[in-house]
Motif scaffolding. Structure first.
Motif, mmCIF file in Angstrom:
data_model
loop_
_atom_site.group_PDB
_atom_site.id
_atom_site.type_symbol
_atom_site.label_atom_id
_atom_site.label_comp_id
_atom_site.label_asym_id
_atom_site.label_seq_id
_atom_site.Cartn_x
_atom_site.Cartn_y
_atom_site.Cartn_z
ATOM 1 N N LYS A 196 0.872 -1.287 -0.095
ATOM 2 C CA LYS A 196 0.081 0.054 0.190
ATOM 3 C C LYS A 196 0.798 1.263 -0.196
ATOM 4 O O LYS A 196 0.695 2.287 -0.730
ATOM 5 C CB LYS A 196 -0.896 0.043 1.165
ATOM 6 N N ARG A 197 1.826 1.294 0.656
ATOM 7 C CA ARG A 197 2.747 2.508 0.857
ATOM 8 C C ARG A 197 3.674 2.536 -0.510
ATOM 9 O O ARG A 197 3.682 3.727 -0.981
ATOM 10 C CB ARG A 197 3.806 2.421 1.938
ATOM 11 N N VAL A 198 4.194 1.439 -0.986
ATOM 12 C CA VAL A 198 4.847 1.723 -2.324
ATOM 13 C C VAL A 198 3.916 2.232 -3.374
ATOM 14 O O VAL A 198 4.207 2.981 -4.120
ATOM 15 C CB VAL A 198 5.439 0.216 -2.886
ATOM 16 N N MET A 222 9.224 1.554 -11.094
ATOM 17 C CA MET A 222 9.884 1.391 -10.022
ATOM 18 C C MET A 222 8.949 0.777 -8.525
ATOM 19 O O MET A 222 9.336 -0.273 -8.198
ATOM 20 C CB MET A 222 10.792 2.666 -9.294
ATOM 21 N N LYS A 223 7.782 1.073 -8.809
ATOM 22 C CA LYS A 223 6.734 0.560 -7.884
ATOM 23 C C LYS A 223 6.499 -0.819 -8.158
ATOM 24 O O LYS A 223 6.717 -1.684 -7.311
ATOM 25 C CB LYS A 223 5.370 1.363 -8.017
ATOM 26 N N VAL A 224 6.252 -1.143 -9.304
ATOM 27 C CA VAL A 224 6.231 -2.849 -9.705
ATOM 28 C C VAL A 224 7.387 -3.376 -9.371
ATOM 29 O O VAL A 224 7.323 -4.526 -8.863
ATOM 30 C CB VAL A 224 5.793 -2.532 -11.277
ATOM 31 N N ALA A 225 8.484 -2.965 -9.688
ATOM 32 C CA ALA A 225 9.796 -3.738 -9.329
ATOM 33 C C ALA A 225 10.079 -4.167 -7.707
ATOM 34 O O ALA A 225 10.449 -4.922 -7.367
ATOM 35 C CB ALA A 225 10.971 -2.945 -9.968
ATOM 36 N N LEU A 226 9.717 -2.619 -6.912
ATOM 37 C CA LEU A 226 9.681 -2.842 -5.711
ATOM 38 C C LEU A 226 8.682 -3.996 -5.006
ATOM 39 O O LEU A 226 8.998 -4.884 -4.140
ATOM 40 C CB LEU A 226 9.463 -1.551 -4.891
ATOM 41 N N ILE A 227 7.548 -3.824 -5.499
ATOM 42 C CA ILE A 227 6.193 -4.632 -5.069
ATOM 43 C C ILE A 227 7.070 -6.035 -5.600
ATOM 44 O O ILE A 227 6.750 -7.179 -4.878
ATOM 45 C CB ILE A 227 5.102 -4.540 -5.836
#
Length: 96
Positions: free
Chosen positions: A65-67, A76-81
């Motif tokens: 949720k935070r990402v 980058m969001k997708v990669a971090l998730i």
């Protein structure tokens, strides 16, 4: 677009600025190891007192949720998730 682990680690630092992570230049392998280890500690809630720790599933939900709500680039969001998913799957496999 794929992001190197050093960039993902920088993105993680932007989301959680109060986490003390190793400073200085790291190569890609060291960045990956540090990122996965930090996410593992977060999902296991190791920075919280044992009496108030939450489950890995709850911590995973809050992290995603935070990402998703961050101002990081979408890729980058997708990669971090995806990094969170990888670590979460490892934790689930270790409990099975």
């Amino acid at each position: 677009m794929t992001y190197p682990f050093s960039a993902l680690l920088d993105g993680y630092r932007r989301l959680w600025p109060n986490r003390s992570l190793a400073a200085g230049p790291l190569d890609e392998q060291e960045s990956q190891t540090l990122l996965y280890e930090t996410i593992r500690k977060e999902l296991r809630d190791e920075w919280t007192h044992p009496r108030v720790r939450q489950s890995s599933e709850v911590k995973f939900y809050y992290a995603v949720k935070r990402v998703a709500a961050s101002d990081l680039p979408d890729g980058m969001k997708v990669a971090l998730i995806q990094a969170y998913l990888t670590v979460m799957e490892q934790l689930q496999a270790n409990h099975a």
